[in-house]
Design a protein around this motif. Structure first.
Motif: not given
Length: 122
Positions: A42-56
């Motif tokens: 019943g809820k919209e998809r929400e952001f949790v976490a992200c990481i760039n290509w290098s992990g930095k």
């Protein structure tokens, strides 16, 4: 094309931990930033976490900061989400996604996995 397959979901008691994995295949994994999103009923998809290509570069939603850790292993074409101190409100289907740049915006992610269910009981 990038194919993404999540695993590691399940049922856990409040306060417990789970580690989600997302295995990628297809185009070069290290070319993409990776994100984790979730969607509760019943809820919209929400952001949790992200990481760039290098992990930095890493960014977390306020709701999971200090409890969840995102990481990636480019040699294994895999991104992880370590979830500690889980709460019932963390219950949702968790999706990993790939984007050409570091972003928290759902619309900027081009490739999505099928999702894995995480259920936290009280």
């Amino acid at each position: 094309q990038v194919q993404l397959v999540e695993s590691g979901g399940g049922l856990v008691q409040a306060g417990g931990s789970l580690r989600l994995s997302c295995a990628a295949s297809g185009r070069t994994f290290s070319n993409y930033a990776m994100g984790w999103f979730r969607q509760a009923p019943g809820k919209e998809r929400e952001f949790v976490a992200c990481i760039n290509w290098s992990g930095k570069s890493i960014y977390y939603a306020d709701s999971v900061k200090g409890r969840f850790t995102i990481s990636r292993d480019n040699a294994k074409n895999t991104v992880y989400l370590q979830m500690n101190s889980l709460k019932p409100e963390d219950t949702a289907v968790y999706y990993c996604a790939a984007a050409p740049g570091f972003t928290i915006a759902t619309k900027d992610y081009d490739y999505w996995g099928q999702g894995t269910q995480v259920t936290v009981s009280s």
